[in-house]
Scaffold this motif. Structure first.
Motif, mmCIF file in Angstrom:
data_model
loop_
_atom_site.group_PDB
_atom_site.id
_atom_site.type_symbol
_atom_site.label_atom_id
_atom_site.label_comp_id
_atom_site.label_asym_id
_atom_site.label_seq_id
_atom_site.Cartn_x
_atom_site.Cartn_y
_atom_site.Cartn_z
ATOM 1 N N SER A 27 -2.276 -1.222 -3.586
ATOM 2 C CA SER A 27 -2.554 -1.723 -2.202
ATOM 3 C C SER A 27 -3.966 -1.794 -2.085
ATOM 4 O O SER A 27 -4.304 -2.902 -1.204
ATOM 5 C CB SER A 27 -2.019 -0.718 -1.455
ATOM 6 O OG SER A 27 -2.694 0.590 -1.473
ATOM 7 N N THR A 28 -4.758 -1.074 -2.634
ATOM 8 C CA THR A 28 -6.292 -1.510 -2.455
ATOM 9 C C THR A 28 -6.716 -2.838 -2.932
ATOM 10 O O THR A 28 -7.622 -3.578 -2.520
ATOM 11 C CB THR A 28 -7.169 -0.364 -2.993
ATOM 12 O OG1 THR A 28 -6.796 0.948 -2.595
ATOM 13 C CG2 THR A 28 -8.631 -0.452 -2.877
ATOM 14 N N ALA A 29 -6.013 -3.118 -3.919
ATOM 15 C CA ALA A 29 -6.541 -4.437 -4.591
ATOM 16 C C ALA A 29 -5.696 -5.691 -3.814
ATOM 17 O O ALA A 29 -6.017 -6.759 -4.015
ATOM 18 C CB ALA A 29 -6.165 -4.524 -5.868
ATOM 19 N N GLY A 30 -4.947 -5.296 -2.718
ATOM 20 C CA GLY A 30 -4.231 -6.311 -1.849
ATOM 21 C C GLY A 30 -3.093 -6.538 -2.048
ATOM 22 O O GLY A 30 -2.316 -7.377 -1.404
ATOM 23 N N ALA A 31 -2.280 -5.869 -2.997
ATOM 24 C CA ALA A 31 -0.688 -6.149 -3.160
ATOM 25 C C ALA A 31 -0.073 -5.653 -1.957
ATOM 26 O O ALA A 31 -0.371 -4.515 -1.244
ATOM 27 C CB ALA A 31 -0.295 -5.317 -4.630
ATOM 28 N N ASP A 32 0.812 -6.187 -1.666
ATOM 29 C CA ASP A 32 2.139 -5.710 -0.858
ATOM 30 C C ASP A 32 3.144 -4.661 -1.562
ATOM 31 O O ASP A 32 3.228 -5.005 -2.805
ATOM 32 C CB ASP A 32 3.034 -6.694 -0.110
ATOM 33 C CG ASP A 32 2.371 -7.219 0.991
ATOM 34 O OD1 ASP A 32 1.058 -6.826 1.416
ATOM 35 O OD2 ASP A 32 2.555 -8.569 1.230
ATOM 36 N N MET A 33 3.418 -3.668 -1.087
ATOM 37 C CA MET A 33 4.101 -2.560 -1.802
ATOM 38 C C MET A 33 5.568 -2.225 -1.365
ATOM 39 O O MET A 33 5.974 -2.179 -0.142
ATOM 40 C CB MET A 33 3.389 -1.306 -1.741
ATOM 41 C CG MET A 33 1.897 -1.444 -1.891
ATOM 42 S SD MET A 33 1.577 -1.863 -3.640
ATOM 43 C CE MET A 33 2.636 -0.578 -4.487
ATOM 44 N N ALA A 34 6.573 -2.187 -2.269
ATOM 45 C CA ALA A 34 7.688 -1.768 -2.270
ATOM 46 C C ALA A 34 7.869 -0.359 -2.905
ATOM 47 O O ALA A 34 7.739 -0.358 -4.288
ATOM 48 C CB ALA A 34 8.947 -2.640 -2.999
ATOM 49 N N LEU A 35 8.203 0.786 -2.252
ATOM 50 C CA LEU A 35 7.933 1.909 -2.939
ATOM 51 C C LEU A 35 9.381 2.628 -3.139
ATOM 52 O O LEU A 35 10.078 2.696 -2.126
ATOM 53 C CB LEU A 35 6.924 3.014 -1.820
ATOM 54 C CG LEU A 35 5.783 2.353 -1.406
ATOM 55 C CD1 LEU A 35 5.205 3.172 -0.458
ATOM 56 C CD2 LEU A 35 4.843 2.369 -2.645
#
Ligand code: NDP
Length: 247
Positions: A27-35
């Motif tokens: 997420s720090t690198a800019g990705a959207d996340m599905a956890l």
């Protein structure tokens, strides 16, 4: 600085330990996340952290050993995010015992979670990746899958199997622009290793050239690299993140 803007990353076992750190790094690198983790409740803390990093994020309670639940979860993820670009098969368990004392249930449990769980998620994620003709799959194995460990025959077999899954799927999906790699961490300070007696960790550290146990962040930065465009010509590999313990 690696850029993952516009990418959607799925991380299993994201609630704590290495999975949490991987989620923060992506997420720090800019990705959207599905956890994904066993319960959605357990993911609330990480959800807040990745959202604070600027990610669009969703949480999914799912037992990755349950094939139908995994298929339903990935359907939900695609409805919410429209794509899956990165899959990190991180969720894992141990059931340590010497082989002569290992029950059939304890033999099977790590294989079901660590290997069959990764198979289930890979199968569900690879369809949208094939349509996109691009994707990154990163499997969190272990050095124990390469060198074995007394008291961990079940866990070592599951991680050696995961490395075999990595190489086979790298060959199957290469022509579709999908890379598949494994990371084999050494001894990393998480809940999984928290119960090791002080004498054991001291002895282990003596065999690590870099002189310390690893941190979850050490694994997470290797994952972020393998997930990036810059790692596009690397596939089927197992990258050891172990302070030089195995070489
Ligand atoms: P943790 O035990 O700290 O975290 C594992 C996470 O996976 C937990 O949140 C757990 O949920 C979740 N999980 C377990 N089973 C399932 C399942 N069936 N479905 C969904 N989620 C599940 O582990 P680590 O962070 O230490 O390890 C992460 C990965 O790294 C594992 O694959 C492990 O084998 C590997 N690894 C770890 C090393 C270490 O030294 N720590 C060394 C080498 C490899 P819950 O909390 O509810 O149980």
């Amino acid at each position: 600085m690696l850029q993952l803007n516009g990418k959607v990353a799925v991380v299993t076992g994201a609630a704590r330990g290495i999975g949490r750190s991987i989620s923060l790094a992506l997420s720090t690198a800019g990705a959207d996340m599905a956890l994904i983790d066993l319960t959605a409740d357990s993911l609330q803390g990480v959800l807040e952290e990745v959202t604070a990093n600027g990610s669009q994020a969703s949480v999914h309670g799912c037992d990755i050993t349950d094939t139908d639940a995994v298929a339903a979860t990935f359907k939900e993820i695609l409805e919410q995010h429209d794509a899956v670009h990165i899959l990190v098969n991180n969720a894992g368990i141990t059931r340590d015992n010497l082989l002569m004392r290992l029950s059939p249930e304890d033999w099977e449990a790590p294989i079901r979670t660590n290997l069959t769980g990764a198979f289930n998620c890979t199968k569900a994620a690879v369809r949208p990746m094939m349509r996109q003709r691009s994707g990154r799959i990163i499997n969190i194995a272990s050095v124990v899958g390469l060198i074995g460990n007394a008291g961990q025959a079940n866990y070592a077999a599951s991680k050696a199997g995961l490395i075999g899954l990595t190489k086979s799927t790298a060959k199957e999906f290469g022509s579709r622009g999908i890379t598949v790699n494994a990371i084999a961490p050494g001894f990393i300070t998480t809940d999984m290793t928290a119960d090791l007696p002080e004498t054991v960790t001291q002895k282990l550290t003596e065999n690590i050239p870099l002189g310390r146990m690893g941190k979850p962040e050490d694994v997470a930065s290797a994952v972020a690299f393998l997930a990036s465009e810059e790692a596009g010509y690397i596939t089927g590999q197992t990258l050891l993140v172990d302070g030089g313990m195995v070489m």
